[in-house]
Scaffold this active site. Structure first.
Site: not given
Length: 435
Positions: A106-108, A139
């Site tokens: 999800f850090k994208d 991250t």
């Protein structure tokens, strides 16, 4: 829009300054001076919009004229070039998959948006921008992918020795070009402390132009609101307009973004913060005492955070009112044994293969549903692709995972990493010697 420090609400800086300075000198975190309210008509009809259209509408309310509309649209189209689908396991329970970007986490969303915003604001006359980032797992990979080849930037990633998975480590250490990796003999909290201390070191800031790519940076927080609105749009398309989000929580930036979305007008019934054995926040919500402890290594390594940085933002959103916090946030913590059992049950019952973080979120969603039955959509967040966690998933189950093409390519690359102790002087000397 101006931004203030959580330690000094009289301080006001521009969006550009908040992005590049990342951490105020008073060691607070930047927050928007006003929480923008989205048009109720937009939210009522949100199912009509794509994720890029939703992202643009949200980003524009924060950035305003600091980035012209056409440029902002281009940034979003480039950064958010992948989907975030809700997959329903039952009629009222779905998993929001946030791992369809290039680093499979999800850090994208935050890293790609931030890198492109920084590139927009940078000019050829600016000094090299040194981006420091501490990672507990995902991250670093997202930041490396987002900043790889971005002119005028150099990224230094710190990660704890022996506490990230093999694939995560390969994502950190095999990039080359403008990406450097440091293996720290310590915990994620040690890595995070080194980065924070660097920002407050006058000598370092005198010879390097430093900024952070951690979730302490406001440019990471804003784009993480996008997928909460998009998830709600997908629920609306299914005729569901009541939602509870369950978020696997470590540094509390992800759920912080969800709470910011709620404050902007997203109609959320409740947030559930699901943690592993690092239970600083669940304990605080129970007894009102914030007592960080050294982080504990678990299967869900991206959540191995003993002192979550973004908790100060959440407290700021609720004006440090514990009663209001407890009204909006429920929190549970789980052991590795419970996490493994949840992963097995998800596969057995739903034929769904989940990473440990996702399994913890599912456990939290089930616990909340058991205590609060009702007709609402329960959405739990899947924050990483299960392929990153071969040691946590049963071998016969892991074999069923279709590895993304990029993962197979990683396994043929050579690591390039510097090993340092968890001592600030060693880190500082490295940065100065290699400036």
């Amino acid at each position: 829009m101006k931004f203030y420090s959580t330690n000094n609400k009289a301080l006001r800086v521009s969006f550009k300054e908040a992005v590049f300075n990342s951490l105020p000198a008073d060691k607070g975190l930047y927050m928007p001076e006003v929480i923008p309210q989205l048009d109720p008509y937009f939210i009522k009809n949100i199912q009509q919009y794509s994720i890029q259209e939703i992202a643009f509408r949200i980003a524009q309310t924060f950035i305003e004229d600091d980035i012209p509309s056409d440029a902002l649209k281009n940034i979003i189209e480039d950064a958010i070039s992948f989907n975030a689908p809700v997959k329903f396991l039952s009629a009222d329970t779905g998993v929001l998959e946030l791992f369809h970007g290039p680093s499979y986490a999800f850090k994208d969303f935050g890293a790609r948006f931030m890198s492109r915003v920084m590139a927009y604001f940078s000019t050829s006359d600016d000094a090299l921008l040194d981006v420091l980032v501490a990672t507990s797992g995902d991250t670093g990979g997202a930041v490396a992918s987002g900043f790889l080849g971005v002119e005028g930037t150099r990224v230094t990633i710190l990660y704890p020795k022996g506490k990230v998975s093999e694939i995560q480590e390969l994502q950190l250490t095999t990039n080359g070009r403008n990406i450097r990796a440091i293996e720290v003999d310590g915990t994620f909290d040690d890595c995070q402390a080194l980065v924070k201390r660097a920002f407050n070191d006058q000598e370092l800031n005198g010879c390097l132009r430093l900024t952070s790519a951690n979730s302490i940076n406001i440019a990471r927080l804003i784009p993480q609101t996008f997928y909460y609105f998009y998830a709600y749009a997908q629920l609306k398309a299914q005729g569901i307009d009541r939602v509870v989000f369950t978020v696997p929580s470590g540094n509390f930036g992800n759920i912080g973004a969800g709470l910011l979305a709620y404050k902007m007008g997203l109609p959320v019934e409740q947030f559930v913060a699901a943690t592993n054995a690092n239970d600083t926040v669940p304990r605080f919500l129970r007894n009102g005492l914030y007592e960080p402890k050294p982080s504990i290594q678990t299967l869900a390594n991206a959540m191995d955070v003993g002192d979550p940085s973004n908790w100060v933002r959440i407290r700021d959103l609720f004006e440090n009112n514990l009663e209001n916090l407890n009204r909006m946030i429920t929190s549970y913590s789980y052991t590795d044994k419970q996490t493994k059992a949840a992963m097995e049950q998800l596969h057995h019952t739903y034929h769904y293969i989940a990473c440990p973080h996702t399994a913890i979120a599912w456990l939290g969603s089930q616990a909340y549903r058991g205590e609060h039955p009702g007709s609402y959509g329960s959405i739990f967040l899947s924050t990483a692709h299960p392929c990153k966690f071969p040691d946590a998933i049963l071998e016969e189950v892991f074999k069923k995972i279709k590895l993304p093409e990029g993962v197979e390519q990683l396994q043929h690359k050579t690591k390039d990493v510097v090993v340092l102790p968890a001592e600030f002087d060693a880190f500082k000397n490295y940065l100065i010697a290699n400036k």
